[in-house]
Design a protein around this motif. Structure first.
Motif, PDB file in Angstrom:
ATOM      1  N   UNK A 117      50.324  20.770  45.569  1.00 16.50           N
ATOM      2  CA  UNK A 117      50.047  20.056  46.808  1.00 16.50           C
ATOM      3  C   UNK A 117      50.265  20.880  48.049  1.00 16.50           C
ATOM      4  N   UNK A 118      50.864  22.035  47.908  1.00 17.03           N
ATOM      5  CA  UNK A 118      51.036  22.923  49.059  1.00 17.03           C
ATOM      6  C   UNK A 118      49.898  23.926  49.034  1.00 17.03           C
ATOM      7  N   UNK A 119      49.041  23.853  50.063  1.00 11.15           N
ATOM      8  CA  UNK A 119      47.813  24.646  50.042  1.00 11.15           C
ATOM      9  C   UNK A 119      48.043  26.131  49.829  1.00 11.15           C
ATOM     10  N   UNK A 120      49.040  26.676  50.475  1.00  5.48           N
ATOM     11  CA  UNK A 120      49.213  28.132  50.414  1.00  5.48           C
ATOM     12  C   UNK A 120      49.524  28.595  49.000  1.00  5.48           C
ATOM     13  N   UNK A 121      50.013  27.708  48.174  1.00  5.79           N
ATOM     14  CA  UNK A 121      50.326  28.106  46.807  1.00  5.79           C
ATOM     15  C   UNK A 121      49.078  28.307  45.974  1.00  5.79           C
ATOM     16  N   UNK A 122      47.935  27.823  46.461  1.00  9.67           N
ATOM     17  CA  UNK A 122      46.683  27.995  45.726  1.00  9.67           C
ATOM     18  C   UNK A 122      45.934  29.248  46.142  1.00  9.67           C
ATOM     19  N   UNK A 123      46.359  29.880  47.221  1.00  7.93           N
ATOM     20  CA  UNK A 123      45.628  31.041  47.720  1.00  7.93           C
ATOM     21  C   UNK A 123      46.014  32.279  46.930  1.00  7.93           C
ATOM     22  N   UNK A 124      44.998  32.892  46.342  1.00 10.39           N
ATOM     23  CA  UNK A 124      45.229  34.087  45.541  1.00 10.39           C
ATOM     24  C   UNK A 124      44.744  35.321  46.275  1.00 10.39           C
ATOM     25  N   UNK A 125      45.488  36.395  46.119  1.00 10.74           N
ATOM     26  CA  UNK A 125      45.150  37.649  46.770  1.00 10.74           C
ATOM     27  C   UNK A 125      44.948  38.711  45.688  1.00 10.74           C
ATOM     28  N   UNK A 126      43.819  39.379  45.808  1.00 10.75           N
ATOM     29  CA  UNK A 126      43.422  40.315  44.766  1.00 10.75           C
ATOM     30  C   UNK A 126      43.799  41.757  45.081  1.00 10.75           C
ATOM     31  N   UNK A 127      44.027  42.511  44.013  1.00 10.46           N
ATOM     32  CA  UNK A 127      44.191  43.947  44.134  1.00 10.46           C
ATOM     33  C   UNK A 127      42.838  44.632  44.121  1.00 10.46           C
ATOM     34  N   UNK A 128      42.829  45.970  44.224  1.00 14.32           N
ATOM     35  CA  UNK A 128      41.567  46.714  44.285  1.00 14.32           C
ATOM     36  C   UNK A 128      40.854  46.809  42.940  1.00 14.32           C
ATOM     37  N   UNK A 129      41.574  46.546  41.855  1.00 12.40           N
ATOM     38  CA  UNK A 129      40.950  46.578  40.541  1.00 12.40           C
ATOM     39  C   UNK A 129      41.109  47.901  39.815  1.00 12.40           C
ATOM     40  N   UNK A 130      40.951  47.852  38.519  1.00 12.67           N
ATOM     41  CA  UNK A 130      40.883  49.043  37.669  1.00 12.67           C
ATOM     42  C   UNK A 130      39.502  49.073  37.036  1.00 12.67           C
ATOM     43  N   UNK A 131      38.799  50.152  37.272  1.00 14.07           N
ATOM     44  CA  UNK A 131      37.455  50.307  36.681  1.00 14.07           C
ATOM     45  C   UNK A 131      37.609  50.947  35.316  1.00 14.07           C
ATOM     46  N   UNK A 132      37.347  50.196  34.257  1.00  9.89           N
ATOM     47  CA  UNK A 132      37.447  50.688  32.881  1.00  9.89           C
ATOM     48  C   UNK A 132      36.054  50.981  32.344  1.00  9.89           C
ATOM     49  N   UNK A 133      35.873  52.182  31.861  1.00  6.35           N
ATOM     50  CA  UNK A 133      34.621  52.570  31.210  1.00  6.35           C
ATOM     51  C   UNK A 133      34.928  52.903  29.761  1.00  6.35           C
ATOM     52  N   UNK A 134      34.207  52.250  28.853  1.00  5.29           N
ATOM     53  CA  UNK A 134      34.381  52.488  27.423  1.00  5.29           C
ATOM     54  C   UNK A 134      33.152  53.221  26.899  1.00  5.29           C
ATOM     55  N   UNK A 135      33.382  54.398  26.333  1.00  9.50           N
ATOM     56  CA  UNK A 135      32.263  55.219  25.843  1.00  9.50           C
ATOM     57  C   UNK A 135      32.132  55.149  24.328  1.00  9.50           C
ATOM     58  N   UNK A 179      50.069  44.852  49.816  1.00  9.12           N
ATOM     59  CA  UNK A 179      49.210  43.970  49.039  1.00  9.12           C
ATOM     60  C   UNK A 179      49.435  44.153  47.556  1.00  9.12           C
ATOM     61  N   UNK A 180      48.529  43.591  46.788  1.00 11.06           N
ATOM     62  CA  UNK A 180      48.572  43.729  45.335  1.00 11.06           C
ATOM     63  C   UNK A 180      48.130  45.146  44.969  1.00 11.06           C
ATOM     64  N   UNK A 181      48.888  45.804  44.130  1.00 11.35           N
ATOM     65  CA  UNK A 181      48.511  47.149  43.707  1.00 11.35           C
ATOM     66  C   UNK A 181      48.219  47.165  42.211  1.00 11.35           C
ATOM     67  N   UNK A 182      47.248  48.001  41.857  1.00 11.36           N
ATOM     68  CA  UNK A 182      46.875  48.118  40.453  1.00 11.36           C
ATOM     69  C   UNK A 182      46.779  49.595  40.086  1.00 11.36           C
ATOM     70  N   UNK A 183      47.254  49.909  38.909  1.00 16.85           N
ATOM     71  CA  UNK A 183      47.141  51.276  38.397  1.00 16.85           C
ATOM     72  C   UNK A 183      46.736  51.249  36.931  1.00 16.85           C
ATOM     73  N   UNK A 184      45.950  52.245  36.485  1.00 16.72           N
ATOM     74  CA  UNK A 184      45.260  53.219  37.335  1.00 16.72           C
ATOM     75  C   UNK A 184      44.039  52.586  38.012  1.00 16.72           C
ATOM     76  N   UNK A 185      43.417  53.277  38.891  1.00 11.49           N
ATOM     77  CA  UNK A 185      42.209  52.757  39.530  1.00 11.49           C
ATOM     78  C   UNK A 185      40.978  52.979  38.660  1.00 11.49           C
ATOM     79  N   UNK A 186      40.972  54.059  37.931  1.00  4.56           N
ATOM     80  CA  UNK A 186      39.843  54.375  37.054  1.00  4.56           C
ATOM     81  C   UNK A 186      40.369  54.843  35.707  1.00  4.56           C
ATOM     82  N   UNK A 187      39.610  54.488  34.678  1.00  4.92           N
ATOM     83  CA  UNK A 187      40.033  54.806  33.319  1.00  4.92           C
ATOM     84  C   UNK A 187      38.795  54.949  32.443  1.00  4.92           C
ATOM     85  N   UNK A 188      38.790  55.993  31.625  1.00  2.00           N
ATOM     86  CA  UNK A 188      37.709  56.177  30.662  1.00  2.00           C
ATOM     87  C   UNK A 188      38.322  56.235  29.271  1.00  2.00           C
TER      88      UNK A 188
END
Lengths: 118, 113
Positions: free
Chosen positions: A100-118, A3-12
């Motif tokens: 016009x091709x339906x499958x081209x509109x389907x988006x698949x998401x990664x798990x996300x990166x959680x960014x915390x700004x202090x 699937x779609x991968x994202x790095x990093x998963x968490x960031x402060x």
């Protein structure tokens, strides 16, 4: 198929710093889009890249930028971080292609990166 | 100006019954609609989609209905299972072949055993 991968998963980070997030799309997918999710604003579109070119842009300040590489991998950068930038940043990929091709509109998401700004 | 609205923040149904999640939109030019399921701390999972030229699309337990004149779509889950408990988002694409999706605020579905 991976699937779609994202790095990093968490960031402060602290205010004023900059951050770079990375996204690898599903193999064969040429379009990568970025979204920001916050409790107050929900899921909001940042921008889309296709063939290394920004194709669409959402309503975010210029501190938010991105790029796409020849292998379709994408990065997004946020400069001069603000407290309000704390969010889950999501990357999504899709095949893209002829309208016009339906499958081209389907988006698949990664798990996300959680960014915390202090 | 919220172009895609999910007016019910939450929905609770009994296992085995039907779950109906609703979504309204304001822009008649929207071309494509999608439903996603999301668990906390994870990315949205694609469920089902429908093109504006259709009024129904089915995939297993999931059916999406589109009423263009009312600018309304709904997701039916039959039968509902406890594992379906999650936040459901509807999204609209302003034009074909674009990565730009406009999301509703989400509906939290709880399926009770």
């Amino acid at each position: 198929k991976a699937g779609v991968t994202q790095t990093p998963r968490y960031l402060i980070k602290t205010r004023g710093q900059q951050v770079t997030l990375s996204c690898s799309p599903i193999s064969g997918h040429r379009s990568v889009s970025w979204y920001q999710q916050t409790p107050g604003q929900g899921l909001q579109f940042l921008f889309e890249y296709f063939s290394e070119t920004q194709r669409n842009k959402g309503n975010f300040p210029g501190r938010f930028s991105g790029r796409q590489f020849s292998n379709s991998r994408s990065e997004m950068n946020v400069s001069t971080l603000e407290l309000g930038d704390s969010a889950l940043y999501l990357c999504a990929s899709r095949k893209s292609g002829v309208a016009g091709v339906d499958s081209y509109n389907e988006q698949f998401f990664g798990p996300g990166t959680r960014l915390t700004v202090l | 100006d919220q172009q895609v609205k999910q007016n019910s923040p939450s929905l609770s149904v009994q296992e085995g019954r039907i779950s109906i999640l609703n979504c309204d939109y304001t822009n008649s030019m929207f071309d494509y609609f999608l439903w996603y399921k999301k668990y906390p701390a994870e990315g949205p999972t694609f469920l089902i989609s429908i093109s504006s030229i259709k009024d129904k699309n089915e995939d297993g337990r999931f059916t999406v209905f589109l009423n263009k004149s009312a600018k309304h779509l709904s997701l039916h889950i039959v039968p509902s299972q406890p594992g379906d408990s999650a936040v459901y988002f509807c999204a609209a694409s302003p034009f074909s072949n674009t990565g730009k999706l406009i999301f509703g605020q989400g509906t939290t579905l709880q399926v009770k055993p």
